[in-house]
Enzyme design. Structure first.
Site, mmCIF file in Angstrom:
data_model
loop_
_atom_site.group_PDB
_atom_site.id
_atom_site.type_symbol
_atom_site.label_atom_id
_atom_site.label_comp_id
_atom_site.label_asym_id
_atom_site.label_seq_id
_atom_site.Cartn_x
_atom_site.Cartn_y
_atom_site.Cartn_z
ATOM 1 N N HIS A 117 17.176 -61.002 55.924
ATOM 2 C CA HIS A 117 15.735 -61.258 56.139
ATOM 3 C C HIS A 117 15.484 -61.998 57.460
ATOM 4 O O HIS A 117 14.684 -62.922 57.530
ATOM 5 C CB HIS A 117 15.140 -62.061 54.972
ATOM 6 C CG HIS A 117 14.928 -61.237 53.740
ATOM 7 N ND1 HIS A 117 14.017 -60.200 53.685
ATOM 8 C CD2 HIS A 117 15.524 -61.291 52.520
ATOM 9 C CE1 HIS A 117 14.070 -59.648 52.475
ATOM 10 N NE2 HIS A 117 14.968 -60.284 51.756
ATOM 11 N N ASP A 173 19.915 -64.287 51.186
ATOM 12 C CA ASP A 173 19.757 -63.246 50.168
ATOM 13 C C ASP A 173 19.630 -61.875 50.834
ATOM 14 O O ASP A 173 19.295 -61.776 52.016
ATOM 15 C CB ASP A 173 18.519 -63.516 49.299
ATOM 16 C CG ASP A 173 17.237 -63.591 50.118
ATOM 17 O OD1 ASP A 173 17.264 -64.179 51.206
ATOM 18 O OD2 ASP A 173 16.191 -63.071 49.665
ATOM 19 N N GLU A 174 19.896 -60.842 50.045
ATOM 20 C CA GLU A 174 19.638 -59.454 50.435
ATOM 21 C C GLU A 174 20.093 -59.137 51.865
ATOM 22 O O GLU A 174 19.307 -58.689 52.693
ATOM 23 C CB GLU A 174 18.143 -59.138 50.244
ATOM 24 C CG GLU A 174 17.711 -59.323 48.800
ATOM 25 C CD GLU A 174 16.247 -59.028 48.520
ATOM 26 O OE1 GLU A 174 15.931 -58.576 47.389
ATOM 27 O OE2 GLU A 174 15.402 -59.256 49.414
ATOM 28 N N VAL A 175 21.378 -59.397 52.114
ATOM 29 C CA VAL A 175 21.924 -59.106 53.453
ATOM 30 C C VAL A 175 22.319 -57.623 53.488
ATOM 31 O O VAL A 175 23.488 -57.259 53.399
ATOM 32 C CB VAL A 175 23.138 -60.021 53.778
ATOM 33 C CG1 VAL A 175 23.519 -59.893 55.257
ATOM 34 C CG2 VAL A 175 22.818 -61.469 53.446
ATOM 35 N N ASP A 224 22.097 -64.020 45.063
ATOM 36 C CA ASP A 224 22.334 -62.593 44.758
ATOM 37 C C ASP A 224 23.572 -62.017 45.445
ATOM 38 O O ASP A 224 24.216 -61.127 44.899
ATOM 39 C CB ASP A 224 21.090 -61.741 45.086
ATOM 40 C CG ASP A 224 20.590 -61.960 46.498
ATOM 41 O OD1 ASP A 224 20.792 -61.085 47.352
ATOM 42 O OD2 ASP A 224 19.981 -63.014 46.756
#
Length: 498
Positions: A117, A173-175, A224
């Protein structure tokens, strides 16, 4: 959404589990002792003056702190100045908000994304060479020394504005697409190297940087990217000694048992404490304009079950997330004033360890609302909380603008039969038929123009012009312009007849 009586039965379920806690370190009589309200400032950042009005209410509702996700609204300076949006807060505004938070007894935890992000950084040409994948601006290349220097510079500037911090959230998160960059592909060809180890090595580098420069501050990470990693790999990485994971799940039916097992796994790996993250808005639809309170209440009641089924000394606190965009490039979801009733219900449920008629009455009193609905969108009362007029007008627009315009343009037989696109293009209109719908069209247009004018004025008190413009273009203009066009075409057709 909660059907009648479900809140009460869930509350009983929560209550019956409470005795299983081992102690009270992270828990109050009701629920988690630390309750951080997340302000996602990457979309519709409220004016500092509005935040000053809202902070005392958050405290009264049961918040103990703020999780401030600045993104591009932080007043970055020097080489980082390109990150600063035109509507970013000034250093003086940041200081004022932080001092108001302190005055309310609210602990502040800043959040700076340092891995995934990262669009707000990597979209700029000055930093595009630090992308993991050349064409995607979401993830940072973890191999470059310059990437770490960039992250350190961002953290240092944010730290410099904050005093006496205990925690600092480093995101992670969410890499997405990690391991797909050219340098990562080469690194992964070496023996024993895996995407999991690559992820952990960057988290460790960032956390170590925080630990060495700010030894009294504990880094927090979204969990996550850690969930699927084996206990052995996590334990060997050294990451558990450096950070506290924030376990997030925004579902109304989250898997309580699965969460309890995950907490046990994190404990075995060496994490001393964990945080939870629930959601009070911004988790039920990328372009959602109204908040489904029932969904979010249920989410918080489920988290209370997780808390009461876990050792009490493991829980550091909970962050109530309030997402404003799903990512830097997506549209706005529910505005903060629209979601304040949801936030109020969720905070009170956490503070009291459940939700009941008595707690509902307390929320209504604090918000100045006479009838708070949790299982339907409709709110019959105005409320006296800051920005409550925005909620009332947004509800009106969301429910009736599109449907009333569609009713006239697509279901009125005089319009569909005698003023079709074919007629409008050629300025053909039967003079008798015209009287059957022209007054309705003109009156509908003037009604909605008045509502929209009120909404615009209310929003400008709370938001910058760019936010008002974006919300109007997404939620108002498509229908209003269609209606305006029909009225304009009608005028032209009448003139052509004369």
């Amino acid at each position: 959404m909660l059907p009648g009586g479900a809140a009460a039965s869930l509350e009983r379920a929560v209550g019956s589990n409470r005795g299983r806690s081992g102690g009270t370190a992270g828990m109050e009589a009701g629920g988690p002792r630390r309750r951080l309200v997340h302000l996602d400032l990457k979309g519709a950042p409220p004016r500092a003056s509005y935040l000053a009005e809202v902070l005392p209410l958050l405290r009264a509702l049961g918040a103990t702190g703020l999780l401030l996700e600045y993104e591009d609204t932080f007043p970055y300076a020097g080489p980082l100045e390109p990150l600063r949006a035109p509507h970013a807060y000034s250093p003086g505004e940041v200081r004022a908000v932080l001092s108001q938070a302190r005055a309310q007894g609210l602990e502040v935890v800043p959040l700076v994304q340092t891995f995934g992000h990262m669009e707000f950084v990597l979209k700029h040409k000055e930093f595009a060479h630090l992308r993991e994948v050349e064409v995607f601006p979401n993830a940072l290349n973890p191999h470059k020394e310059e990437s770490r220097a960039l992250v350190k510079a961002m953290i240092d500037q944010v730290m410099a504005q904050h005093e006496d911090l205990k925690w600092f959230h480093i995101g992670c998160d969410e890499v997405y697409y990690l391991g797909e960059g050219e340098e990562s592909k080469q690194w992964l060809q070496q023996q024993d190297n895996t995407p999991e180890k690559l992820c952990l090595s960057h988290i460790k580098a960032v956390a170590s940087c925080v630990a060495s420069s700010y030894p009294t501050v504990t880094p927090i990470v979204w969990d996550d990217m850690l969930r699927g990693i084996s206990e052995e790999t996590l334990a060997e990485s050294g990451v558990p000694q450096l950070v506290q994971p924030m376990i997030w799940d925004y579902a109304a039916d989250l898997d309580v048992e699965g969460k309890v097992h995950l907490i046990e796994k994190y404990r075995r790996c060496g994490f001393s404490k964990v945080w939870f993250a629930s959601a009070f808005k911004g988790a039920t639809g990328v372009n959602q304009s109204l908040t489904l309170i029932g969904h979010h209440l249920k989410n918080h009641l489920q988290w209370l079950e997780v808390a009461s089924s876990s050792p009490a000394d493991v829980l550091e606190g909970i962050a109530l997330t309030g997402w404003q965009r799903y990512d830097h490039f997506s549209v706005l979801c529910e505005l903060l004033p629209v979601a304040i009733p949801s936030l109020a219900v969720c905070l009170q449920a956490l503070k009291n360890g459940g939700y009941s008629e008595k707690i509902k009455e307390n929320v209504e009193k604090l918000l100045g609302m006479s009838n708070l609905e949790t299982d339907t969108f409709m709110s019959t009362s105005l409320g006296t909380f800051p920005g409550s007029n925005i909620l009332t007008l947004v509800t009106q627009v969301s429910f009736y603008l599109k449907s009333s315009v569609d009713e006239l343009l697509e279901r009125n037989r005089y319009v569909t039969g005698w003023f079709s696109p074919y007629h409008r293009k050629r300025k053909i209109i039967h003079p008798i038929i015209m009287h059957h719908f022209q007054p309705d069209a003109v009156s509908l247009l003037s009604k909605w123009n008045a509502v929209v004018q009120d909404l615009q004025a209310a929003m400008e008190q709370v938001f910058h012009k760019c936010t008002v413009e974006e919300w109007m273009e997404e939620n108002v203009h498509p229908s209003l312009q269609k209606l305006q066009q029909v009225v304009d075409d009608l005028d032209k057709a009448i003139k052509a007849q004369q």
